[in-house]
Design a protein around this motif. Structure first.
Motif, PDB file in Angstrom:
ATOM      1  N   LYS A 207      71.470  14.442  21.192  1.00 16.87           N
ATOM      2  CA  LYS A 207      71.314  15.836  21.591  1.00 16.87           C
ATOM      3  C   LYS A 207      72.678  16.493  21.778  1.00 16.87           C
ATOM      4  N   LYS A 208      72.684  17.808  21.564  1.00 17.00           N
ATOM      5  CA  LYS A 208      73.848  18.648  21.837  1.00 17.00           C
ATOM      6  C   LYS A 208      73.363  19.961  22.443  1.00 17.00           C
ATOM      7  N   ILE A 209      74.287  20.652  23.139  1.00 15.45           N
ATOM      8  CA  ILE A 209      73.898  21.860  23.851  1.00 15.45           C
ATOM      9  C   ILE A 209      74.977  22.932  23.728  1.00 15.45           C
ATOM     10  N   TRP A 210      74.523  24.181  23.565  1.00 15.26           N
ATOM     11  CA  TRP A 210      75.372  25.366  23.653  1.00 15.26           C
ATOM     12  C   TRP A 210      74.920  26.180  24.854  1.00 15.26           C
ATOM     13  N   LEU A 211      75.869  26.550  25.711  1.00 18.08           N
ATOM     14  CA  LEU A 211      75.582  27.394  26.862  1.00 18.08           C
ATOM     15  C   LEU A 211      76.461  28.640  26.790  1.00 18.08           C
ATOM     16  N   SER A 212      75.825  29.788  26.668  1.00 18.18           N
ATOM     17  CA  SER A 212      76.560  31.050  26.584  1.00 18.18           C
ATOM     18  C   SER A 212      76.483  31.793  27.906  1.00 18.18           C
ATOM     19  N   GLN A 213      77.274  32.858  28.033  1.00 17.82           N
ATOM     20  CA  GLN A 213      77.204  33.728  29.208  1.00 17.82           C
ATOM     21  C   GLN A 213      76.139  34.806  29.054  1.00 17.82           C
ATOM     22  N   THR A 214      75.423  34.819  27.948  1.00 15.54           N
ATOM     23  CA  THR A 214      74.457  35.880  27.692  1.00 15.54           C
ATOM     24  C   THR A 214      73.179  35.688  28.499  1.00 15.54           C
ATOM     25  N   GLY A 215      72.305  36.680  28.358  1.00 11.77           N
ATOM     26  CA  GLY A 215      70.952  36.517  28.833  1.00 11.77           C
ATOM     27  C   GLY A 215      70.106  35.856  27.765  1.00 11.77           C
TER      28      GLY A 215
ATOM     29  N   TYR B 102      75.543  36.147  18.941  1.00  9.86           N
ATOM     30  CA  TYR B 102      76.767  36.205  19.741  1.00  9.86           C
ATOM     31  C   TYR B 102      77.890  35.330  19.189  1.00  9.86           C
ATOM     32  N   ARG B 103      77.585  34.407  18.275  1.00  7.13           N
ATOM     33  CA  ARG B 103      78.631  33.570  17.688  1.00  7.13           C
ATOM     34  C   ARG B 103      78.156  33.123  16.299  1.00  7.13           C
ATOM     35  N   ARG B 104      77.965  34.098  15.426  1.00  4.79           N
ATOM     36  CA  ARG B 104      77.183  33.942  14.214  1.00  4.79           C
ATOM     37  C   ARG B 104      77.719  32.891  13.254  1.00  4.79           C
ATOM     38  N   ALA B 105      78.956  33.010  12.841  1.00  2.00           N
ATOM     39  CA  ALA B 105      79.479  32.110  11.814  1.00  2.00           C
ATOM     40  C   ALA B 105      79.476  30.660  12.272  1.00  2.00           C
ATOM     41  N   ASP B 106      79.893  30.426  13.508  1.00  4.01           N
ATOM     42  CA  ASP B 106      79.939  29.055  14.024  1.00  4.01           C
ATOM     43  C   ASP B 106      78.537  28.469  14.165  1.00  4.01           C
ATOM     44  N   TRP B 107      77.577  29.313  14.561  1.00  2.00           N
ATOM     45  CA  TRP B 107      76.215  28.826  14.725  1.00  2.00           C
ATOM     46  C   TRP B 107      75.587  28.465  13.384  1.00  2.00           C
ATOM     47  N   VAL B 108      75.767  29.311  12.380  1.00  2.00           N
ATOM     48  CA  VAL B 108      75.205  29.020  11.063  1.00  2.00           C
ATOM     49  C   VAL B 108      75.815  27.739  10.504  1.00  2.00           C
ATOM     50  N   ASP B 109      77.118  27.579  10.687  1.00  2.00           N
ATOM     51  CA  ASP B 109      77.771  26.356  10.210  1.00  2.00           C
ATOM     52  C   ASP B 109      77.211  25.127  10.899  1.00  2.00           C
TER      53      ASP B 109
ATOM     54  N   ARG C   6      72.872  43.162  11.238  1.00  2.00           N
ATOM     55  CA  ARG C   6      73.881  43.961  11.920  1.00  2.00           C
ATOM     56  C   ARG C   6      74.825  43.073  12.726  1.00  2.00           C
ATOM     57  N   ILE C   7      76.084  43.429  12.673  1.00  2.00           N
ATOM     58  CA  ILE C   7      77.113  42.660  13.366  1.00  2.00           C
ATOM     59  C   ILE C   7      77.122  43.057  14.842  1.00  2.00           C
ATOM     60  N   THR C   8      77.242  42.067  15.684  1.00  2.00           N
ATOM     61  CA  THR C   8      77.252  42.310  17.128  1.00  2.00           C
ATOM     62  C   THR C   8      78.625  42.001  17.721  1.00  2.00           C
ATOM     63  N   SER C   9      78.841  42.470  18.930  1.00  2.00           N
ATOM     64  CA  SER C   9      80.052  42.158  19.679  1.00  2.00           C
ATOM     65  C   SER C   9      79.676  41.973  21.144  1.00  2.00           C
TER      66      SER C   9
END
Length: 617
Positions: free
Chosen positions: A309-317, A324-331, A493-496
């Motif tokens: 298992k692996k985990i990503w934890l963001s500061q988002t809701g 929020y981190r498109r290119a890295d997530w798709v990769d 659409r691109i987000t920031s």
């Protein structure tokens, strides 16, 4: 030419030299023509009759797969109730069909990106939604079997048909049987539920902001958040006319009792109890500020898993990593599915287990979650208002006021809550994992609520998770992820990052009904003037409280931002000697602070923007 090849091979054999084997592919490549992809629908029998029409329900599985002759195709599946009612992704995409009922638009980018790379994408309408028969049961066996039976069909163990009723049987001869499930929110919840059955063929799941126990979505240690599963069922069934779901909806209303007791309906929808049965690998993502699917869901699910298992934890809701981190997530998804569904040895399962957003768009990796050096540390509140590791004594009281909530408690608690602070920290403290609070309280009435907050007191710049985008801003420009057709484009659409400055950060929240002090299964009337002890969890997180800030514990009654108040709000007296918070942390917290002030002095005044922040529901 053939003679030359034969002679060359013969020469190699005679010389004793072995020809090198072909190099294994490093990654799947977009070698299939998306425009020629096969688009079809198969209705899979799930063995339920949720709508009571006397026929076994069939769920619609919309499929897009490479059109070139091929076999052994792996599947990426997203099973959802939202394909006609609510939409998927940041742009709320819906499925579309041509005049013959053939699927045209597949929401999200999975089909555009992965079908050219040799995958099939299967989007399943849960029972009772969109084009599926039956009724939604909000996390129950019908929801889970809507997807599990499709996994079975892809492995030759269930029956699929060309039509919703009647029709000829159809098999998935093109399928390798290897399935990966992905999805955000309800969709990821279904992935958790299917994985908990241990079904063969499900090789990996990617739950994004997903529920692990439906009790903890609607209730919290006896406290009630307010909404109901029957209401959600009716929402997702609304676009699928013809079936009678009144009996199923009534069962949901009766099973989800008005109080916060944990009963059979919730037990049937508690996937955490079967986390040890999961055989699929797990790539999990969650926002630590998700106030919809609260972080207790990922924490308890993660703790129960015994798989890679692996985990990503963001500061988002409540936000998908694609936004929020498109290119890295798709990769990462590409490498993850290649490894677990195609068997490519790319090492994606190795390396750091956790990826954490420390500040907006500032990401770090750590070897494990919770952090390997985090230790459960007991902190105790003192009558002086300090919070430390030394023993405490004395009492303190507050008056329950259901009309206010967490932000008022932090900025101006008055008599509605109690605040205890470590005082200014001399070094960073890393909070990583799930905290719990034990409160011994004497109520003045026969019903009472308890709430607790773990707070980082000090200025910071964070994602604006209470804003409309829950931490992101959506622009007008687009970028594209895969191939497109006239009816299904790959561009989004691109987000920031949407950021704001704050004077405090809430790390963990918890709520409880004191009447469930002895059991979550049955509340008990409280006797005014009698002390009761209850332990309840605070939301998991991974956060560094920096040097110069303070760590605070706030204890109150009804947090009006989230839970319903008691029938008779009253005054509660807390026995500080028998009250504490257990925090998984790395770093040093004083045994007892020498003052009760916040960083910068006692006269803490929030900014106008912070004071205006109120509604977090």
């Amino acid at each position: 030419m053939r003679l030359g090849v034969v002679c060359g091979v013969l020469a190699v054999l005679l010389s004793g030299v072995v020809a090198p084997a072909a190099a294994a592919p490093a990654a799947s490549e977009p070698v299939y023509d998306y425009a020629k992809a096969i688009r079809e629908t198969v209705w899979v029998d799930i063995g339920h009759d949720g709508d009571g029409d006397g026929r076994s329900d069939r769920v619609a599985a919309d499929i897009v797969r490479p059109g070139e002759p091929t076999s052994g195709v792996p599947v990426i599946m997203d099973a959802s109730p939202y394909y006609s009612c609510c939409g998927r992704g940041n742009e709320s995409e819906l499925k579309t069909y041509d005049s013959a009922g053939k699927p045209v638009k597949f929401p999200l980018f999975y089909d555009n990106y992965f079908v050219p790379r040799g995958y099939a994408v299967v989007l399943v309408d849960l029972a009772g939604t969109n084009r599926s028969a039956g009724c939604a049961d909000v996390g129950g066996s019908s929801d889970v079997d809507s997807a599990r039976k499709v996994v079975d069909w892809l492995n030759g163990r269930a029956t699929g048909y060309r039509a919703k009723t009647g029709g000829s049987p159809v098999t998935a001869g093109w399928s390798s049987g290897n399935v990966g499930m992905i999805g955000k929110s309800y969709d990821g919840t279904v992935a958790n539920g299917v994985a908990a059955t241990g079904v063969a063929g499900l090789k990996t799941i990617v739950p994004i902001s997903a529920i692990s126990s439906w009790y903890d979505y609607y209730r919290s240690d006896g406290a009630v958040f307010g909404s109901s599963p029957a209401g959600l069922a009716q929402t997702v069934e609304d676009r699928n006319g013809g079936q009678d779901c009144s009996a199923q909806n009534q069962a949901l209303r009766q099973g989800a009792t008005a109080n916060g007791d944990y009963g059979p309906l919730w037990a049937d929808r508690d996937y955490v109890t079967h986390a040890a049965d999961v055989r699929a690998s797990v790539l999990l993502s969650h926002g630590v500020n998700d106030l919809n699917v609260k972080t207790i869901h990922f924490g308890q699910w993660w703790a129960g898993l015994r798989v890679e298992k692996k985990i990503w934890l963001s500061q988002t809701g409540h936000v998908d990593p694609f936004d929020y981190r498109r290119a890295d997530w798709v990769d990462l998804l590409h490498r993850w599915f290649d490894h677990y569904l195609l068997g490519i040895d790319n090492g994606v399962q190795n390396g750091p287990q956790a990826t954490v957003e420390r500040q907006p768009d500032l990401w770090v990796t750590q070897s494990a979650y919770p952090a390997a050096d985090a230790v459960a540390t007991t902190l105790r509140p003192h009558v002086s208002g300090t919070l430390g590791t030394s023993a405490a004594s004395g009492t303190a009281s507050f008056t329950d006021n259901p009309s206010v909530g967490e932000d008022t408690w932090v900025t101006d608690p008055g008599s509605a809550a109690l605040t205890y602070s470590t005082g200014t920290l001399s070094s960073d403290v890393h909070v990583s994992g799930t905290s719990s609070v034990t409160v011994t309280a004497t109520p003045s009435t026969s019903s009472a609520r308890l709430s607790a907050l773990l707070v980082d007191l000090g200025p910071a710049t964070i994602r604006n998770f209470t804003g409309n985008g829950e931490g992101i801003k959506t622009g007008t420009a687009e970028n594209c992820w895969g191939a497109s057709t006239p009816g299904d484009d790959a561009c989004y659409r691109i987000t920031s990052a949407d950021v704001k400055k704050v004077n405090y950060t809430i790390l963990g929240r918890g709520w409880a009904d004191l009447a469930n002090y002895a059991s979550l299964s049955q509340e008990r009337p409280l006797t005014p003037g009698t002390a009761y002890t209850m332990t309840f969890r605070l939301a998991p997180t991974d956060h560094i409280v920096p040097r110069g800030h303070a760590l605070a514990l706030i204890i109150g009654g009804t947090d009006g931002s989230f839970i319903r108040g008691p029938a008779q709000p009253g005054r509660l007296t807390v026995d500080l000697a028998r009250t504490s918070v257990s925090v998984p942390l790395a770093g040093v917290v004083p045994a007892a602070a020498t003052h009760q002030g916040r960083p910068g002095g006692d006269a803490f005044v929030p900014s106008a923007a912070q004071a205006a922040q109120a509604d977090l529901r």
